[in-house]
Design an enzyme around this catalytic site. Structure first.
Site, PDB file in Angstrom:
ATOM      1  N   LYS A  13       0.680  -1.135   0.240  1.00 61.21           N
ATOM      2  CA  LYS A  13       0.128   0.255   0.177  1.00 61.21           C
ATOM      3  C   LYS A  13       0.927   1.188   0.441  1.00 61.21           C
ATOM      4  O   LYS A  13       2.183   1.398   0.383  1.00 61.21           O
ATOM      5  CB  LYS A  13      -1.132   0.365   1.489  1.00 61.21           C
ATOM      6  CG  LYS A  13      -0.509   0.070   2.929  1.00 61.21           C
ATOM      7  CD  LYS A  13       0.450   1.318   2.587  1.00 61.21           C
ATOM      8  CE  LYS A  13       0.608   1.049   4.806  1.00 61.21           C
ATOM      9  NZ  LYS A  13       1.374   2.361   4.641  1.00 61.21           N
ATOM     10  N   MET A  97      11.439  -4.445   4.315  1.00 61.29           N
ATOM     11  CA  MET A  97      10.100  -4.413   5.838  1.00 61.29           C
ATOM     12  C   MET A  97      10.732  -3.351   6.154  1.00 61.29           C
ATOM     13  O   MET A  97      11.484  -2.886   6.151  1.00 61.29           O
ATOM     14  CB  MET A  97      11.083  -5.633   6.368  1.00 61.29           C
ATOM     15  CG  MET A  97      11.411  -6.944   6.902  1.00 61.29           C
ATOM     16  SD  MET A  97      10.524  -7.748   6.866  1.00 61.29           S
ATOM     17  CE  MET A  97      11.827  -7.872   8.022  1.00 61.29           C
ATOM     18  N   GLY A 100       7.424   1.249   4.829  1.00 63.70           N
ATOM     19  CA  GLY A 100       5.964   1.965   5.392  1.00 63.70           C
ATOM     20  C   GLY A 100       5.020   1.777   3.835  1.00 63.70           C
ATOM     21  O   GLY A 100       3.682   2.210   3.406  1.00 63.70           O
ATOM     22  N   GLY A 102       3.852  -1.805   3.707  1.00 63.40           N
ATOM     23  CA  GLY A 102       2.840  -2.280   4.829  1.00 63.40           C
ATOM     24  C   GLY A 102       3.299  -3.810   4.413  1.00 63.40           C
ATOM     25  O   GLY A 102       1.440  -4.859   4.623  1.00 63.40           O
ATOM     26  N   GLY A 104       4.400  -6.822   6.312  1.00 60.33           N
ATOM     27  CA  GLY A 104       3.456  -7.700   6.904  1.00 60.33           C
ATOM     28  C   GLY A 104       2.768  -7.332   7.824  1.00 60.33           C
ATOM     29  O   GLY A 104       1.544  -8.406   7.836  1.00 60.33           O
ATOM     30  N   ASP A 138      -2.679  -1.223  10.623  1.00 56.06           N
ATOM     31  CA  ASP A 138      -2.813  -1.210   8.520  1.00 56.06           C
ATOM     32  C   ASP A 138      -3.964  -2.284   8.695  1.00 56.06           C
ATOM     33  O   ASP A 138      -4.015  -2.784   6.687  1.00 56.06           O
ATOM     34  CB  ASP A 138      -1.671  -1.350   8.272  1.00 56.06           C
ATOM     35  CG  ASP A 138      -0.478   0.459   8.154  1.00 56.06           C
ATOM     36  OD1 ASP A 138      -1.482   0.841   8.761  1.00 56.06           O
ATOM     37  OD2 ASP A 138       0.589   0.667   7.777  1.00 56.06           O
TER      38      ASP A 138
END
Ligand SMILES: C[C@](O)(CO)[C@H](O)COP(=O)(O)OP(=O)(O)OC[C@H]1O[C@@H](n2ccc(N)nc2=O)[C@H](O)[C@@H]1O
Ligand SMILES: Nc1ncnc2c1ncn2[C@@H]1O[C@H](COP(=O)(O)OP(=O)(O)OP(=O)(O)O)[C@@H](O)[C@H]1O
Length: 291
Positions: A13, A97, A100, A102, A104, A138
């Protein structure tokens, strides 16, 4: 007997804008943010186990098996549904990772929807989104799968239809901890609320940008490099930065021009996530078989 694998995407995202309105008593921040998906992401394979075990067969460096959001999501769904079934899970990790974008959270949402399908639990999307919120702010937007204006800590979602341009996303070689940025005393926390409509344009601001740029010169450098070609923004709490382009060719051109010093990828923005498009195709195929 071996079971067929279910393969599903876990897309990235972007936060097209992000305003921080204040801090709640529990330390979490009240936000307003605009989420859009990218046709780019991780991929997960799921296979049924009859013995109730959850086994993730792909290791992520620095993340123990039981702390992986995929395993946590699977166990939460087992608890909620009461199923006696388990799953073998494989992950093809593409998303950086602490970027920002998303990764995970999206892996967790794909696990909830994938296993809900495989285990045939019949739990609806509202309950899955509520379950997902317990794994991360998120996760609900990935569970719902529609571009959204988000309020609260990110869980109050209003579906929106922003334009779907091509994006160049640059990946500075640093991992940013979301908690660290939200605890910085210099963070702007007093933005005034805005109205959902008209949909804020992609190039409005991200309140985390100043703090992240100060802490991570690599992020500041990526923003400045991209700004030579187009409006550049931070997504979430970083580290990734992005710019919008009217065509893939134009995004590719800038990507090549920056490639010597900066890595990144080009992807189409989408208001219906790849995950949900794949699940829709799957249910159409299933109903065609049964009709
Ligand atoms: C900044 C965003 O990426 C915008 O999309 C998200 O709100 C962050 O979502 P996330 O990575 O799923 O974050 P979580 O795992 O829920 O929270 C990580 C940490 O960030 C801080 N946090 C997160 C979200 C929020 N609205 N306020 C916060 O203060 C909290 O200290 C929390 O412990
Ligand atoms: N399946 C997973 N994929 C990635 N990170 C995971 C996973 N499970 C647990 N984590 C942990 O979560 C942390 C945040 O990862 P993630 O990729 O979601 O960061 P992010 O893109 O900055 O997220 P956000 O945009 O939601 O802030 C990682 O540093 C890692 O310790």
């Amino acid at each position: 007997m071996t079971h067929p694998r279910l393969t599903l995407p876990a897309p990235a995202k972007l936060n097209l804008m992000l305003h921080i309105l204040g801090r709640r008593a529990d330390g979490y921040h009240e936000l307003q943010t605009l989420f859009q998906f990218l046709d780019y992401g991780d991929e997960l394979d799921f296979a049924l186990r009859q013995d109730g075990e959850i086994r993730l067969h792909t290791e992520i460096e620095g993340v123990p098996h039981d702390s992986n959001l995929i395993v946590k999501a699977a166990r939460k769904l087992q608890d909620l549904s009461g199923t006696a079934l388990g799953a073998d899970i494989w992950l093809r990790k593409v998303l950086p990772m602490g970027g920002g974008i998303g990764g995970g959270s999206s892996d967790a949402a794909t696990t909830l929807l994938g296993l809900n399908h495989l285990w045939n639990t019949g739990i609806d999307v509202d309950r899955l989104a509520a379950l997902g919120l317990g794994l991360g702010a998120d996760v609900p937007v990935f569970v719902r799968g529609h571009a959204a204006f988000a309020e609260g800590v990110g869980e109050i979602l209003t579906p929106v239809e922003p334009e779907e341009p091509w994006y160049l996303v640059l990946i500075p070689q640093v991992s940013v901890s979301t908690a660290e940025i939200f605890s910085d005393p210099l963070l702007t926390r007093d933005s005034l609320p805005i109205k959902v409509r008209p949909v804020p344009k992609g190039n409005s601001r991200n309140d985390c940008e100043a703090v992240v740029s100060r802490r991570y010169p690599e992020v500041l450098n990526a923003l400045n490099s991209l700004k030579k070609f187009t409006e550049a923004r931070l997504t979430g709490t970083g580290s990734c930065v992005f710019g919008a382009f009217p065509s893939k060719a134009e995004a590719d051109k800038v990507s090549h021009l920056l490639a010597e010093t900066l890595t990144g990828f080009v992807a189409k923005g989408s208001n219906i996530s790849m995950l949900h498009r794949t699940l829709q195709n799957l249910s159409q195929e299933t109903s065609a078989i049964h009709s």
